[in-house]
Design an enzyme around this catalytic site. Structure first.
Site, PDB file in Angstrom:
ATOM      1  N   GLU A  55      10.404  35.656  31.371  1.00 15.70           N
ATOM      2  CA  GLU A  55       9.922  35.027  32.614  1.00 15.70           C
ATOM      3  C   GLU A  55      10.130  33.527  32.599  1.00 15.70           C
ATOM      4  O   GLU A  55      10.518  32.927  33.594  1.00 15.70           O
ATOM      5  CB  GLU A  55       8.441  35.367  32.836  1.00 15.70           C
ATOM      6  CG  GLU A  55       7.963  35.092  34.264  1.00 15.70           C
ATOM      7  CD  GLU A  55       7.484  33.660  34.498  1.00 15.70           C
ATOM      8  OE1 GLU A  55       7.314  33.287  35.657  1.00 15.70           O
ATOM      9  OE2 GLU A  55       7.299  32.897  33.522  1.00 15.70           O
ATOM     10  N   ASP A  79       6.592  36.205  26.810  1.00 16.19           N
ATOM     11  CA  ASP A  79       7.303  35.018  26.304  1.00 16.19           C
ATOM     12  C   ASP A  79       6.539  33.757  26.698  1.00 16.19           C
ATOM     13  O   ASP A  79       5.718  33.778  27.617  1.00 16.19           O
ATOM     14  CB  ASP A  79       8.753  34.948  26.816  1.00 16.19           C
ATOM     15  CG  ASP A  79       8.859  34.732  28.324  1.00 16.19           C
ATOM     16  OD1 ASP A  79       8.046  35.323  29.072  1.00 16.19           O
ATOM     17  OD2 ASP A  79       9.740  33.967  28.759  1.00 16.19           O
TER      18      ASP A  79
HETATM   19  N1  BES Z   1       2.686  31.344  35.237  1.00 18.23           N
HETATM   20  C1  BES Z   1       3.739  30.563  35.744  1.00 18.23           C
HETATM   21  C2  BES Z   1       3.800  30.520  37.254  1.00 18.23           C
HETATM   22  C3  BES Z   1       2.741  29.635  37.836  1.00 18.23           C
HETATM   23  C4  BES Z   1       2.844  28.275  37.687  1.00 18.23           C
HETATM   24  C5  BES Z   1       1.673  30.147  38.475  1.00 18.23           C
HETATM   25  C6  BES Z   1       1.877  27.446  38.192  1.00 18.23           C
HETATM   26  C7  BES Z   1       0.695  29.335  38.963  1.00 18.23           C
HETATM   27  C8  BES Z   1       0.787  27.975  38.839  1.00 18.23           C
HETATM   28  C9  BES Z   1       5.058  31.089  35.219  1.00 18.23           C
HETATM   29  O1  BES Z   1       4.995  31.577  33.920  1.00 18.23           O
HETATM   30  C10 BES Z   1       6.035  29.949  35.198  1.00 18.23           C
HETATM   31  O2  BES Z   1       5.778  28.944  34.621  1.00 18.23           O
HETATM   32  N2  BES Z   1       7.164  30.129  35.834  1.00 18.23           N
HETATM   33  C11 BES Z   1       8.230  29.206  35.784  1.00 18.23           C
HETATM   34  C12 BES Z   1       9.430  29.950  36.290  1.00 18.23           C
HETATM   35  C13 BES Z   1      10.738  29.317  36.009  1.00 18.23           C
HETATM   36  C14 BES Z   1      10.935  28.976  34.584  1.00 18.23           C
HETATM   37  C15 BES Z   1      11.855  30.176  36.519  1.00 18.23           C
HETATM   38  C16 BES Z   1       7.927  27.986  36.629  1.00 18.23           C
HETATM   39  O3  BES Z   1       7.268  28.078  37.678  1.00 18.23           O
HETATM   40  O4  BES Z   1       8.326  26.892  36.231  1.00 18.23           O
HETATM   41 ZN    ZN Z   2       3.532  32.609  33.353  1.00 17.04          ZN
END
Ligand code: BES
Ligand code: ZN
Length: 457
Positions: free
Chosen positions: A154, A89
């Site tokens: 996710e 997603d």
């Molecule tokens: N890939 C990201 C996590 C991430 C962000 C890793 C920055 C490394 C650096 C993941 O897909 C993401 O964006 N997660 C969300 C989770 C939330 C919506 C619960 C986030 O961190 O905002």
């Molecule tokens: Zn991600």
């Protein structure tokens, strides 16, 4: 693995065109109108799992978006089992007018592929599928047992993945979870992430009068919910970046002297950081350096605020409603449910009696720390070193991957976060892209990683 590496190099063109197909599907999990696209994307992933040679490939329906599973379990009982997790997603595309090219029509410029989801996380998921395909085509077997779980929620907090993990706990049993959904430390600098922040994400909604009012006829007599909201927000954090919610820092585990020493050694360049963002000054909590603030200290940020007149020009109106979305990034050992309650109590207390206040929690995620000295971690270090020809850095990330902690709790398996993105690739923002060198070197790295994992007893 020489044959496999040669095959990867010979198939780059096809690997790229397949990734383009993946990126054309607008699998925005938060938009109900994209629900069919999300489904179509799950089918794409399952087709590609089959083509790669995985077995038992199945799309599992959940109360939300589907989870795609596949495995290859013929390496033998003396080999470890890894579970590769990722997400198909993507985030919404707004503001759409700031994209140079349409977000779901991938294009290649300067050896980078531009599209929503390119770096987060389709490009990184595809690295794993192509590595598996290459090994199975050339060696007819994998060095370890492999399970795949690629989910579609996710970006909205993985709500339905937790019950899936509970239900299929036995099927998902593994020694390690492997995730590529993080970033390298910079161009050509491989990194392994050992910490992720958690999250508590809330929406505040204030209601004043029952309808929008003429600000001349009524202004000065009733509360303006937008003004009240700004007052509340201004009391959540001081001007030095310290969060003022009572009890907010109580459970924060202080950084050890050793870890702080390691933070200082990271090749962080403030000039480059500032010029990339085009800001003259950085802002952050006193007493901490940038890399600590970015990854190892909690934050509070307004993500959006609305109410009243937003169009061009002026309109004299006293709005009936105002709202804001506020996220807090959390660090060990803060508990999102507890923080959520502290936030709700504090905002409720700050709200004047002249408005009605409603606070909704949108999602929570626990912070995670993974062991840096496990055998699988050593394999990841070796593999990245071989593929990139450079020593690997251990870093923490400021972002969240909600399920990482749950994997630990339900499957009792530590996660290895081996990421191939770059922080400058505009994840969640217009013109998201993914460096193609990291795409191909990522496929090689994962191939070496699996080879190394095959040596673990
Ligand atoms: N890939 C990201 C996590 C991430 C962000 C890793 C920055 C490394 C650096 C993941 O897909 C993401 O964006 N997660 C969300 C989770 C939330 C919506 C619960 C986030 O961190 O905002
Ligand atoms: Zn991600």
């Amino acid at each position: 693995m020489d044959k496999t590496i040669k095959y990867i190099n010979e198939n780059k063109k096809r690997y790229l065109s397949e990734l383009e197909e993946f990126l054309k599907i607008p699998s925005i999990s938060t938009n109900p109108e994209n629900a069919d696209d999300v489904k179509r994307c799950a089918s794409f992933v399952s087709d590609k799992m089959n083509e790669a040679g995985l077995e038992n490939v199945k799309i599992y329906e959940t109360k939300g978006h589907p989870v795609v599973y596949g495995d290859w379990l013929k390496a033998g009982d003396d080999k470890i089992t890894i579970l590769i997790y990722g997400h198909y997603d993507v985030q919404p595309v707004d503001p759409i007018n700031l994209w140079t090219n349409p977000p779901f029509e991938p294009i290649i410029k300067n050896n980078k592929i531009y599209a929503r989801g390119a770096t987060d996380d389709k490009g990184q998921v595809y690295i794993h599928l192509k590595s598996i395909e290459a090994i199975l085509k050339n060696e007819s077997k994998l060095p370890v047992n492999v399970k795949f779980v690629i989910e579609g929620e996710e970006e909205i907090g993985s709500e339905h993945l937790t019950p899936f993990l509970e239900k299929y706990k036995d099927m998902l049993k593994c020694d390690y979870v492997v995730v590529s959904d993080t970033a390298m430390y910079g161009e050509g600098q491989p990194a392994i992430t050992y910490g992720l922040r958690g999250l508590s994400y809330n929406e505040i909604l204030l209601t004043g009068p029952n309808r929008d009012l003429h600000s001349g006829s009524f202004g000065g007599t009733v509360e303006n919910p937008l003004n009240a909201l700004c007052n509340i927000i201004s009391k959540l954090k001081d001007e030095k970046g310290k969060i003022l919610i009572p009890g907010f820092y109580d459970d924060v585990k202080p950084l050890s002297d050793k870890e702080r020493e390691e933070f200082k050694k990271l090749p962080y360049d403030e000039t480059v950081y500032k010029s990339d963002l085009e800001v003259d000054e950085l802002f952050g909590e006193e007493g901490y350096i940038n890399e600590e603030r970015r990854t190892a200290r909690p934050t509070l940020d307004v993500n959006g605020i609305w109410g009243g007149f937003q169009g061009e020009g002026a309109k004299t109106v006293l709005p009936s409603k105002a709202g804001a979305k506020v996220s807090m990034r959390l660090v060990p050992n803060q508990d999102p449910d507890k923080i959520d309650k502290l936030f709700t109590d504090f905002v409720t207390k700050l709200a004047p009696k002249s408005v009605k206040v409603e606070i909704k929690n949108l999602h929570n995620a626990k912070p995670a720390i993974t062991p840096i000295d496990s055998p699988a971690m050593n394999c990841a270090v070796e593999a990245l070193k071989k593929a990139y020809g450079k020593d690997v850095l251990f870093t923490r990330e400021g972002g969240s991957i909600p399920i990482v902690n749950t994997f630990q709790e339900i499957l009792n398996a530590p996660t290895v976060l081996i990421g191939f993105g770059l922080h400058t690739e505009n994840a969640h923002s217009p013109d998201e892209h993914f460096d193609l060198t990291n795409y191909y070197t990522g496929i090689e790295s994962i191939t070496y990683f699996l080879e190394e994992l095959g040596k673990i007893k």
